[in-house]
Write a protein that holds these residues in place. Structure first.
Motif, PDB file in Angstrom:
ATOM      1  N   ARG A   1       0.925  -1.345  -0.014  1.00 50.33           N
ATOM      2  CA  ARG A   1       0.046   0.287   0.333  1.00 50.33           C
ATOM      3  C   ARG A   1       1.072   0.951  -0.341  1.00 50.33           C
ATOM      4  O   ARG A   1       0.736   2.097  -0.597  1.00 50.33           O
ATOM      5  N   CYS A   2       1.689   1.403   0.775  1.00 47.87           N
ATOM      6  CA  CYS A   2       2.819   2.510   1.034  1.00 47.87           C
ATOM      7  C   CYS A   2       3.730   2.745  -0.376  1.00 47.87           C
ATOM      8  O   CYS A   2       3.676   4.118  -1.033  1.00 47.87           O
ATOM      9  N   THR A   3       3.639   1.582  -1.090  1.00 45.31           N
ATOM     10  CA  THR A   3       4.368   1.986  -2.305  1.00 45.31           C
ATOM     11  C   THR A   3       3.763   2.434  -3.206  1.00 45.31           C
ATOM     12  O   THR A   3       4.072   3.064  -4.502  1.00 45.31           O
ATOM     13  N   PHE A   4       2.330   1.738  -3.293  1.00 44.71           N
ATOM     14  CA  PHE A   4       1.838   1.674  -4.616  1.00 44.71           C
ATOM     15  C   PHE A   4       0.846   3.520  -4.389  1.00 44.71           C
ATOM     16  O   PHE A   4       1.502   4.667  -4.878  1.00 44.71           O
ATOM     17  N   ASP A   5       0.924   3.718  -2.622  1.00 42.49           N
ATOM     18  CA  ASP A   5       0.266   5.691  -2.593  1.00 42.49           C
ATOM     19  C   ASP A   5       2.108   6.633  -2.982  1.00 42.49           C
ATOM     20  O   ASP A   5       1.467   7.134  -3.879  1.00 42.49           O
ATOM     21  N   LYS A   6       2.793   5.831  -2.776  1.00 37.70           N
ATOM     22  CA  LYS A   6       4.598   6.490  -3.375  1.00 37.70           C
ATOM     23  C   LYS A   6       4.603   6.461  -4.862  1.00 37.70           C
ATOM     24  O   LYS A   6       4.519   7.911  -5.183  1.00 37.70           O
ATOM     25  N   ALA A   7       4.257   5.476  -5.561  1.00 37.67           N
ATOM     26  CA  ALA A   7       4.719   6.025  -6.600  1.00 37.67           C
ATOM     27  C   ALA A   7       2.566   7.172  -7.555  1.00 37.67           C
ATOM     28  O   ALA A   7       3.498   7.169  -8.570  1.00 37.67           O
ATOM     29  N   VAL A   8       1.732   6.511  -6.803  1.00 41.89           N
ATOM     30  CA  VAL A   8       0.891   7.392  -7.635  1.00 41.89           C
ATOM     31  C   VAL A   8       0.931   8.594  -7.005  1.00 41.89           C
ATOM     32  O   VAL A   8       0.969  10.034  -8.097  1.00 41.89           O
TER      33      VAL A   8
END
Length: 126
Positions: free
Chosen positions: A91-98
């Motif tokens: 989730r954190c990786t996805f949020d940062k990529a967004v």
């Protein structure tokens, strides 16, 4: 977040040997069972792990765990905690990529405006 050892979970096992156990999870299906099985099989203390669904119309899964000697209940708890950490990391990786994508020049060049998200393309089609 999912916690398999809440009241809707039933543990079937031996009173004398805690290494094998079957956990019945209600209101669950292949989605959680397969991911818990995968996580348990990554643990070196687990010699066997599988799951079954007693009947397709029944919202219940049985997760079978056999360990090298550690209590299956504790190994399942550890696997669920590892699973929660993995989900948090994804989730954190996805949020940062967004966030990175929104901040990039690509988005600015696309002229995307959050106020224009109504889906009305009538002006462009005229």
């Amino acid at each position: 977040m999912f916690c398999p050892l809440e009241p809707e979970t039933i543990e079937h096992g031996s009173f004398t040997d805690n290494s094998p156990a079957t956990f019945s999870l209600t209101d669950e299906d292949h989605t959680i069972a397969n991911v818990v099985r995968f996580t348990l099989n990554q643990d070196p203390r687990v010699t066997f792990c599988g799951y079954s669904i007693p009947h397709p119309l029944e919202a219940r899964v049985n997760i079978i765990v056999q360990t090298t000697g550690d209590p299956a209940r504790e190994v399942l708890k550890d696997a669920c905690q590892n699973l929660m950490l993995m989900c948090r990391h994804v989730r954190c990786t996805f949020d940062k990529a967004v966030e990175d994508f929104k901040a990039s020049n690509v988005v600015k060049a696309m002229k995307i405006d959050s106020q224009d998200s109504s889906g009305d393309d009538s002006e462009e089609s005229e």
